[in-house]
Design an enzyme around this catalytic site. Structure first.
Site, mmCIF file in Angstrom:
data_model
loop_
_atom_site.group_PDB
_atom_site.id
_atom_site.type_symbol
_atom_site.label_atom_id
_atom_site.label_comp_id
_atom_site.label_asym_id
_atom_site.label_seq_id
_atom_site.Cartn_x
_atom_site.Cartn_y
_atom_site.Cartn_z
ATOM 1 C CG ASP A 1 -18.483 7.324 -18.471
ATOM 2 O OD1 ASP A 1 -17.289 6.985 -18.587
ATOM 3 O OD2 ASP A 1 -19.329 6.635 -17.879
ATOM 4 C CD GLU B 1 -11.537 10.684 -15.063
ATOM 5 O OE1 GLU B 1 -11.500 9.447 -15.226
ATOM 6 O OE2 GLU B 1 -11.140 11.491 -15.924
HETATM 7 O O1 TRH Z 1 -20.684 8.967 -11.015
HETATM 8 P P1 TRH Z 1 -19.311 8.480 -10.905
HETATM 9 O O2 TRH Z 1 -19.111 7.283 -10.115
HETATM 10 O O3 TRH Z 1 -18.778 8.247 -12.326
HETATM 11 C C1 TRH Z 1 -17.876 7.380 -12.908
HETATM 12 C C2 TRH Z 1 -18.557 6.402 -13.789
HETATM 13 O O4 TRH Z 1 -18.938 5.308 -12.993
HETATM 14 C C3 TRH Z 1 -17.643 5.984 -14.884
HETATM 15 O O5 TRH Z 1 -18.154 4.913 -15.627
HETATM 16 C C4 TRH Z 1 -16.304 5.653 -14.319
HETATM 17 O O6 TRH Z 1 -15.506 5.253 -15.323
HETATM 18 C C5 TRH Z 1 -15.775 6.877 -13.671
HETATM 19 O O7 TRH Z 1 -16.640 7.218 -12.574
HETATM 20 C C6 TRH Z 1 -14.371 6.745 -13.176
HETATM 21 O O8 TRH Z 1 -18.381 9.631 -10.254
HETATM 22 P P2 TRH Z 1 -17.831 11.007 -10.812
HETATM 23 O O9 TRH Z 1 -16.787 10.795 -11.840
HETATM 24 O O10 TRH Z 1 -17.447 11.788 -9.637
HETATM 25 O O11 TRH Z 1 -19.065 11.686 -11.500
HETATM 26 C C7 TRH Z 1 -20.132 12.243 -10.804
HETATM 27 C C8 TRH Z 1 -20.613 13.479 -11.517
HETATM 28 O O12 TRH Z 1 -21.839 13.911 -10.966
HETATM 29 C C9 TRH Z 1 -19.658 14.652 -11.403
HETATM 30 O O13 TRH Z 1 -19.593 15.347 -12.634
HETATM 31 C C10 TRH Z 1 -20.304 15.539 -10.368
HETATM 32 C C11 TRH Z 1 -21.742 15.289 -10.660
HETATM 33 N N1 TRH Z 1 -22.686 15.590 -9.576
HETATM 34 C C12 TRH Z 1 -23.596 16.609 -9.778
HETATM 35 O O14 TRH Z 1 -23.566 17.298 -10.810
HETATM 36 N N2 TRH Z 1 -24.507 16.863 -8.800
HETATM 37 C C13 TRH Z 1 -24.553 16.160 -7.638
HETATM 38 O O15 TRH Z 1 -25.424 16.434 -6.774
HETATM 39 C C14 TRH Z 1 -23.576 15.134 -7.449
HETATM 40 C C15 TRH Z 1 -23.565 14.352 -6.164
HETATM 41 C C16 TRH Z 1 -22.675 14.865 -8.443
#
Ligand code: TRH
Length: 381
Positions: free
Chosen positions: A18, A277
């Protein structure tokens, strides 16, 4: 009318997606369109995991030219004047008092509900649809990110694909990058992969298959939910900074970094396992093959979402490759054994890699989500 001031509201449901999407959008709007963005976030501690320069104790601060505000449970302070455009990310409810302040403005803000990303057909019918407020003189509009010209598109910064290509062509920069991670240059036949997933028994079987495989595989594993499943291959717990080896497999556990450094990781790997996402979208901008661990929803609603994406993504792949990708994606998302599915899919890697390289251009042919959002705001108000 020039709508220069934008409010984005983000309630963190769980994990980092999010805030990940809201932070990307804030930066895209401020940096590439010169807008004044105020980002309201209810959970600054989660935000700080992907933006380590942020101080979670501060109610207001400026980071990367964006005005960041803590969104307390009782809403923004009473004297807060709503901006010209108000975005609620993922249907988070705005505080009643804030809605009243929006309605009290002489020129009403353009009010947008930025929805979750889905490739499903029904989202096209709902994209841009208005929803009048039951009592106040305000209309909210639904904005659906997506993969076609008739959707809201996907967030991509100006010039990102060029910067990414330069990085992928720059052997010296990559060499320095691997040194920074305390890893050698990849061997000629080695696969370098990143792995960001939820709890998933398929992680154990995929890593075990790689350990027994013919090629060396180095897996970069950011700390988080997949660690216990990965650790089962080694028989001991894993934590950030560790290097573990088993047969042909090396796993390096990474600390979480900011989003830009995570992009570099995706750009540097031959295969990316991503989730949720935002990392799912960033894997597409990396122009490399990826497998998606979709965020699990009640009633398995996520499985239709997964298939809708696979049918669009796979349409330009050779039939055998599309079938192998679908089978491996199903196994990955059902926590099934990955050994056979991976062997099938790996045979298609050259075609998959070619497809992954051109896919981002197709997605951006009609502009990114920022372009489309600005166009929409100008159109309605
Ligand atoms: O963390 P996610 O699983 O996020 C979500 C939430 O669970 C949300 O509630 C749900 O509705 C949505 O998914 C679909 O996965 P996502 O979306 O990939 O987000 C991870 C974020 O973390 C992304 O912006 C990348 C960031 N990130 C970093 O900045 N540094 C890192 O080292 C890593 C591994 C990720």
């Amino acid at each position: 009318m020039e709508r220069k001031h934008w409010d984005i509201f983000c309630a963190v449901v769980d994990n980092y997606g999010d805030i990940g999407v809201a932070w990307r959008l804030a930066r895209r709007l401020a940096h590439d369109f010169g807008l004044e963005v105020r980002l309201w976030v209810d959970d600054l501690a989660s935000f700080a995991r992907i933006a380590p320069e942020l101080d979670p104790a501060l109610p207001a601060q400026r980071l990367a030219d964006i005005d960041i505000r803590h969104w307390p449970a009782d809403g923004p302070p009473d004297d807060t004047v709503p901006a010209d455009v108000v975005i609620e990310a993922f249907g988070c409810r705005l505080p009643e008092r804030f809605e009243q302040a929006m309605a009290a403005k002489a020129v009403k803000p353009v009010w947008i509900n930025l929805e979750y990303l889905s490739a499903e057909d029904w989202t096209r019918g709902c994209h841009r649809q208005p929803s009048p407020h039951p009592r106040l003189p305000l209309t909210k509009h639904f904005f659906f990110p997506g993969f076609g010209a008739d959707t809201g598109g996907l967030i991509c910064e100006q010039g990102l694909l060029d910067v990414r290509r330069q990085w992928q062509d720059d052997a010296l920069a990559r060499c320095a990058y691997w040194q920074l991670l305390e890893l050698p240059e990849p061997a000629a036949n080695e696969w370098r992969v990143s792995l960001f997933a939820y709890e998933n028994p398929a992680v154990t079987s995929l890593l075990a298959a790689w350990a027994l495989g013919e090629r060396p595989v180095t897996c970069l594993l950011p700390e988080g939910k997949a660690l216990p499943d990965a650790a089962r291959v080694f028989g001991h717990p894993l934590r950030a900074g560790m290097l573990a080896r088993q047969g042909q497999l090396t796993v390096k556990v990474l600390p979480m970094t900011d989003q830009d450094s995570y992009d570099l990781l995706l750009w540097s790997c031959d295969l990316n396992l991503v989730r949720g996402e935002d990392s799912f979208v960033r894997a597409q901008w990396a122009g490399r093959p990826f497998l998606w661990h979709i965020y699990p929803q009640d009633d398995d609603a996520h499985l239709a979402k997964l298939d809708a994406f696979l049918s669009q993504y796979g349409a330009a792949l050779p039939v055998g490759a599309a079938q192998a990708l679908t089978a491996a994606s199903h196994a990955w998302n059902h926590g099934a054994d990955m050994a056979a599915a991976w062997t099938e899919l790996a045979a298609w890697l050259p075609a998959w890699r070619e497809h992954a390289a051109i896919w981002p251009e197709k997605l951006l042919a009609d502009g990114d989500l920022g372009d489309r959002l600005l166009h929409f705001v100008r159109e309605i108000g």
